[in-house]
Write a protein that holds these residues in place. Sequence first.
Motif, PDB file in Angstrom:
ATOM      1  N   GLN A   1      -3.936   4.327  -1.354  1.00 20.21           N
ATOM      2  CA  GLN A   1      -2.913   5.082  -2.077  1.00 20.21           C
ATOM      3  C   GLN A   1      -1.519   4.895  -1.471  1.00 20.21           C
ATOM      4  O   GLN A   1      -0.524   5.285  -2.067  1.00 20.21           O
ATOM      5  CB  GLN A   1      -3.277   6.565  -2.112  1.00 20.21           C
ATOM      6  CG  GLN A   1      -4.517   6.857  -2.956  1.00 20.21           C
ATOM      7  CD  GLN A   1      -4.730   8.341  -3.145  1.00 20.21           C
ATOM      8  OE1 GLN A   1      -3.832   9.074  -3.570  1.00 20.21           O
ATOM      9  NE2 GLN A   1      -5.929   8.809  -2.836  1.00 20.21           N
TER      10      GLN A   1
ATOM     11  N   ARG B   1       0.607  11.364  -5.963  1.00 20.67           N
ATOM     12  CA  ARG B   1       1.344  11.037  -7.173  1.00 20.67           C
ATOM     13  C   ARG B   1       2.266   9.859  -6.886  1.00 20.67           C
ATOM     14  O   ARG B   1       2.918   9.806  -5.857  1.00 20.67           O
ATOM     15  CB  ARG B   1       2.138  12.263  -7.638  1.00 20.67           C
ATOM     16  CG  ARG B   1       1.233  13.332  -8.234  1.00 20.67           C
ATOM     17  CD  ARG B   1       1.940  14.650  -8.407  1.00 20.67           C
ATOM     18  NE  ARG B   1       1.910  15.429  -7.169  1.00 20.67           N
ATOM     19  CZ  ARG B   1       2.079  16.744  -7.100  1.00 20.67           C
ATOM     20  NH1 ARG B   1       2.272  17.420  -8.212  1.00 20.67           N
ATOM     21  NH2 ARG B   1       2.051  17.382  -5.954  1.00 20.67           N
ATOM     22  N   LYS B   2       2.288   8.927  -7.806  1.00 18.66           N
ATOM     23  CA  LYS B   2       3.033   7.690  -7.595  1.00 18.66           C
ATOM     24  C   LYS B   2       4.534   7.931  -7.724  1.00 18.66           C
ATOM     25  O   LYS B   2       5.001   8.490  -8.700  1.00 18.66           O
ATOM     26  CB  LYS B   2       2.606   6.617  -8.602  1.00 18.66           C
ATOM     27  CG  LYS B   2       1.137   6.222  -8.496  1.00 18.66           C
ATOM     28  CD  LYS B   2       0.828   5.576  -7.156  1.00 18.66           C
ATOM     29  CE  LYS B   2      -0.611   5.103  -7.084  1.00 18.66           C
ATOM     30  NZ  LYS B   2      -0.964   4.544  -5.766  1.00 18.66           N
ATOM     31  N   GLN B   3       5.265   7.506  -6.720  1.00 18.04           N
ATOM     32  CA  GLN B   3       6.724   7.545  -6.778  1.00 18.04           C
ATOM     33  C   GLN B   3       7.274   6.623  -5.703  1.00 18.04           C
ATOM     34  O   GLN B   3       7.064   6.859  -4.511  1.00 18.04           O
ATOM     35  CB  GLN B   3       7.254   8.964  -6.574  1.00 18.04           C
ATOM     36  CG  GLN B   3       8.763   9.063  -6.615  1.00 18.04           C
ATOM     37  CD  GLN B   3       9.349   8.562  -7.926  1.00 18.04           C
ATOM     38  OE1 GLN B   3       8.853   8.903  -8.990  1.00 18.04           O
ATOM     39  NE2 GLN B   3      10.385   7.736  -7.844  1.00 18.04           N
ATOM     40  N   ASP B   4       7.947   5.587  -6.123  1.00 19.68           N
ATOM     41  CA  ASP B   4       8.525   4.644  -5.176  1.00 19.68           C
ATOM     42  C   ASP B   4       9.747   5.243  -4.492  1.00 19.68           C
ATOM     43  O   ASP B   4      10.439   6.098  -5.047  1.00 19.68           O
ATOM     44  CB  ASP B   4       8.932   3.347  -5.892  1.00 19.68           C
ATOM     45  CG  ASP B   4       7.726   2.583  -6.432  1.00 19.68           C
ATOM     46  OD1 ASP B   4       6.635   2.748  -5.867  1.00 19.68           O
ATOM     47  OD2 ASP B   4       7.895   1.840  -7.420  1.00 19.68           O
TER      48      ASP B   4
END
Length: 210
Positions: free
Chosen positions: A173, A149-152
Amino acid sequence: MIIQLALDRMNMKEAIEMARTVESSIDWIEVGTSLIKEFGTTSIKKMKNQFPDKKIVADMKTMDNAAYEMDLCFQEGADVATVMGAAPDVTIQKCLEKASEYKGQIMIDLLNVSDSRFEQLQIYNQAVFCEHVSKDSQEIAEHVVAKMRKQDGLIRAVAGGITLASLPEMIRQGPDVIIIGSAITKAKDPAEAARLFKETINMVKGVNEV
């Protein structure tokens, strides 16, 4: 990008020999949950004594009784210990406090963690967040790999069923830590398999950075 070798379902002699065989190609060594359950937390100490210059990950999968379990693994020489993201917040907080006390680190295992729970967990941004496909899930469905899941701004890890074939997609990814188990430990030539993982990571990273 860090390669973490996951050691499970073997005895301690086999685990140490495996880690020694692939030592030059891996960065962190995971004392897997099965080793800790079968041989106790002394398995952590034995691995740290053999590999003092490697980070040792104790895959405790803590769900409760955090202070006691974190004391056990950090006192035995763990550098990183795992807690389940589904655990109560108070448990995760206590794990982080204990890690700070021992100058260690916590990895939060996101196995079966919903998107909404993942959002809640992001306040613990000093931890490593591990997307994880379980062994049981891998056994009933071929080629199942974790989706990140994308999260900077978070330190990210990925585990479960990663092979040389799926590795390039995993690298794209953008994880900080790639956790590899059976694709190395069950290979006919573990040293060569580990070398190919390291080589592929360096190659794909190089292409992506051009």
